[in-house]
Write a protein that holds these residues in place. Structure first.
Motif: not given
Ligand code: BT5
Length: 332
Positions: A98, A124, A129, A195, A212-213
């Motif tokens: 992102n 992120r 987070r 996402i 971002g996903i």
């Molecule tokens: C999300 O946030 O679920 C959004 C994630 C987006 C990631 C993508 S990767 C490509 C792009 N570049 C980036 O830097 N970001 C995007 P949220 O709903 O806030 O969930 C975050 C929480 O999910 C964390 O606090 C953990 O508890 C949990 N988590 C972290 N990594 C995980 C994983 N690989 N699989 C499942 N849960 C995870």
């Protein structure tokens, strides 16, 4: 950066054109105007990148298998999209796709630019987070979208992204996934993708958005042990076998392009029935965390803008625009 050298790409092209057959080392050297040890050096580099190349004296080299890499040369020639990902930025490792896409956006990158990485060191989620981005197992991508959207509409991009992923997983792999409002994709009740949409705006309209996903594709259980806010999983864990990330990426891009174009033409409200049909929360008693408030109630539906309608225990209906669903009735 993750670029492959032009000579290596040329060797790869020739080996692919002759797939299954040997290509002589002398022939390669002559065609490319390099020495035979030079060819050997490039072949070894390709091997280090995961290409399985057999060599036999007198016969030369033969391509046996290609790695499940998301490098440009393995994806771009197979794209079926009209506008998405034709500008393709591949990185072996990056802080956050992102962040990189936001930077490219400021520098004037075109609509549909894609940034994809094999690994993120500062992936992120929302509210800064962490997103665990294990190398070569997941897909970490960001899409730059330049259509001006009313600022209040921009969060709906997460719904379009999650809907596209859920539909693609079913059509391509027969996987029944669901959407945990507002931005998670679950398989068997566990989070397999998240996402994060970020925008820059002028007053009421977005100047651009980056969606971002992160998709957990081939992680083993050990590779995605939390502690997470919600139970996590990967596609491979749920289906019991490894899945080609290349196929996941290519099919997702095609599906997202179709859904995004539809969304632009018709708006979210037309897609809402589909969104509801795949909802993990609809009709269930859930707990939503909004800042320092926790609201419990039955998810009754969504407004045409995608806000969640919650019927609280005290009988009052509440419209929730943003939050985290921390618990779903009957969840794992
Ligand atoms: C999300 O946030 O679920 C959004 C994630 C987006 C990631 C993508 S990767 C490509 C792009 N570049 C980036 O830097 N970001 C995007 P949220 O709903 O806030 O969930 C975050 C929480 O999910 C964390 O606090 C953990 O508890 C949990 N988590 C972290 N990594 C995980 C994983 N690989 N699989 C499942 N849960 C995870």
């Amino acid at each position: 950066m993750g670029s492959t050298k032009p000579t290596q790409l040329e060797i790869l092209k020739i080996l692919k054109q002759n797939e299954g057959n040997f290509v002589s080392g002398v022939g390669l050297a002559e065609r490319l105007g390099i020495s035979r040890p030079g060819v050997w050096k490039h072949i070894n580099r390709l091997r280090e990148m995961g290409y399985e190349i057999q060599s036999q004296s007198r016969l030369g080299y033969r391509l046996v298998a290609v790695p499940d890499s998301l490098a440009r040369e393995e994806i771009v020639p197979h794209l079926k999209t009209q506008w998405l990902a034709h500008s393709y930025h591949y990185l072996r490792t990056i802080g956050s796709t992102n962040d990189h896409a936001l930077l490219l956006a400021v520098e004037g990158a075109s609509h549909g630019t894609l940034v994809v990485a094999e690994e993120q060191t500062k992936g992120r989620g929302r509210l800064r987070r962490e997103w665990i981005s294990y190398p070569n197992r997941g897909i970490y991508l960001s899409i730059l979208l330049r259509n001006p959207l009313p600022v209040r509409v921009a969060p709906q991009l997460a719904y379009i992204g999650s809907l596209a992923l859920v539909k693609m997983l079913y059509e391509e792999f027969g996987i029944t996934a669901s959407i945990k409002w507002p931005n998670d994709v679950l398989i068997n009740g566990r989070k397999a993708a998240g996402i994060l949409t970020e925008t820059q705006s002028d007053q009421d309209f977005t100047r651009f958005s980056v969606m971002g996903i992160g998709i957990n594709v081939n992680h083993s259980r050990e590779e995605i042990t939390g502690p997470f806010r919600y139970p996590a999983t990967s596609i491979a864990i749920e289906v019991g076998f490894a899945v080609k990330r290349q196929r996941v990426l290519l099919q997702f891009l095609s599906q997202f392009e179709r859904d995004y174009d539809h969304f632009l033409q018709k708006g979210l409200s037309v897609m809402l029935p589909e969104f509801e049909a795949h909802s993990e929360v609809l009709g269930k008693i859930i707990t939503v965390v909004c800042g320092d408030r926790e609201i419990m109630g039955r998810a009754q539906g969504f407004t045409p803008e995608g806000a969640l309608l919650l019927l609280r225990e005290d009988g009052l209906q509440e419209t929730v625009w943003a939050g985290d669903v921390s618990h779903v009735e009957g969840a794992v």
